[in-house]
Each structure stands twice: as structure tokens, then as C-alpha cells.
Write a protein that holds these residues in place. Sequence first.
Motif, short mmCIF file in Angstrom:
data_model
loop_
_atom_site.label_atom_id
_atom_site.label_comp_id
_atom_site.label_asym_id
_atom_site.label_seq_id
_atom_site.Cartn_x
_atom_site.Cartn_y
_atom_site.Cartn_z
N GLN A 44 0.84 -1.19 0.00
CA GLN A 44 0.00 0.00 0.00
C GLN A 44 0.88 1.24 0.00
O GLN A 44 2.09 1.14 0.20
N ALA A 45 0.27 2.41 -0.21
CA ALA A 45 1.03 3.66 -0.29
C ALA A 45 0.37 4.72 0.58
O ALA A 45 -0.86 4.83 0.62
N ARG A 46 1.20 5.50 1.28
CA ARG A 46 0.72 6.65 2.05
C ARG A 46 0.83 7.85 1.14
O ARG A 46 1.91 8.16 0.63
N GLN A 58 -3.85 12.87 4.81
CA GLN A 58 -3.03 11.70 4.49
C GLN A 58 -3.92 10.46 4.50
O GLN A 58 -4.73 10.28 5.40
N VAL A 59 -3.75 9.62 3.48
CA VAL A 59 -4.50 8.37 3.41
C VAL A 59 -3.55 7.25 2.99
O VAL A 59 -2.52 7.49 2.37
N VAL A 60 -3.92 6.03 3.35
CA VAL A 60 -3.20 4.84 2.90
C VAL A 60 -4.13 4.12 1.94
O VAL A 60 -5.28 3.83 2.27
N LEU A 119 4.30 1.88 1.50
CA LEU A 119 5.32 2.70 0.87
C LEU A 119 4.95 4.16 1.15
O LEU A 119 3.86 4.61 0.78
N ASP A 120 5.84 4.90 1.82
CA ASP A 120 5.55 6.29 2.17
C ASP A 120 5.90 7.20 1.00
O ASP A 120 7.03 7.67 0.88
#
Length: 179
Positions: A44-46, A58-60, A119-120
Motif C-alpha cells: 500500500q502507499a501513504r 493523508q491516506v493509505v 510505501l511512504d
Amino acid sequence: MWPVPYFEEYKTMAQWYVMYTKPRQESVALENLQRQNYSVFFPQARVQKRKAGQGSVQVVEPLFPRYMFVNLEVGVDDFSKLRSTKGCMDLVKFGGKPAIVPLELIGLIQGQVDGDFVLDLLALNRLEVGGEVRVAEGPFEGMMGKIAGQKSDQRVIVLLNFLGAERSVELARSQLDKA
């Protein structure tokens, strides 16, 4: 159960495949695949999203919406159960055969995510003094500038070229995109 980093134990026999899920059902598919003891990797990505009335939040979210990776071994794992798993559609196929994902690609993605498999992307888009930016919203929308300083965690000073000279303007970080 989450896979071991870099998936060393799968190098010999098992292969990674891509599972295509139903719309916005990735978490349902993940839960049901894991319940059936399949080894699943769901990166997943932030990210930062602009929401009406809330500004920037901010969302994931899934790194690859509607896709996740499943580790399967031919002759050992039952491929036929995958299509009927709640939340899943089918394995991605080319020429009628499930597409195999190279172990190196899985390892590369695994090396970029944190312990929660996120993944940020915000860290990749950090604004630094001297960096080029584009104003994404507000009265200066579309203008290019350079970060001159940081006022706080949420505010920065940007040098914009308008009216024939460079002017410093204080803007919210959420109003800016890295150029």
C-alpha cells in the motif's frame, strides 16, 4: 501470514502471481486468501489527498488498486479455489496462463515498504529549501517557484517570480507540488 522479507524460502519452487480483485475489495480478498493459508503480498502507499471542505489529508491506499501478489506452487496449491474466493476475480493471465511475477520485482517492492507493507510516497515528495515547486491551488495556482525557507511543519516561504521581480510568499505545504 505475511511473507518473509525478500522471500528467500520461495526461490526454488513457488512463484508469485498477480491476483485481480473486485473493485474496492482488496482488504476482503486479502483476508479471505490469508484465511485459506495463501501467502499474499499487498503493498500500500501513504499519499496526500485533497478533499473538499477538509483540505489536504493523508491516506493509505493500495499501491496497485485491484491487484495483489499471491505466492503459489504448481502441483501443491489449488489454483481453482482462487476464483471463488470472496473479493477476488482471477489471476492475471496472458495467453490463458497465469502471469508469473519475477522474484526480483517482489523483492524490490518489499525493500521499499515499511513493516506494515506501506510505501511512504509522502517521504519521496518532501519539500526542501532550494527545491523547485509548483503551486497547485490558491491565487498563485500554476506558478513555479523555489522553496526559500520553512515557517513551520505546515507553512513554507516560496519565491515566486511575478510583476517583474522575485517575491516571497508564505504558503501551506498542501498547496504545493514538487516540480
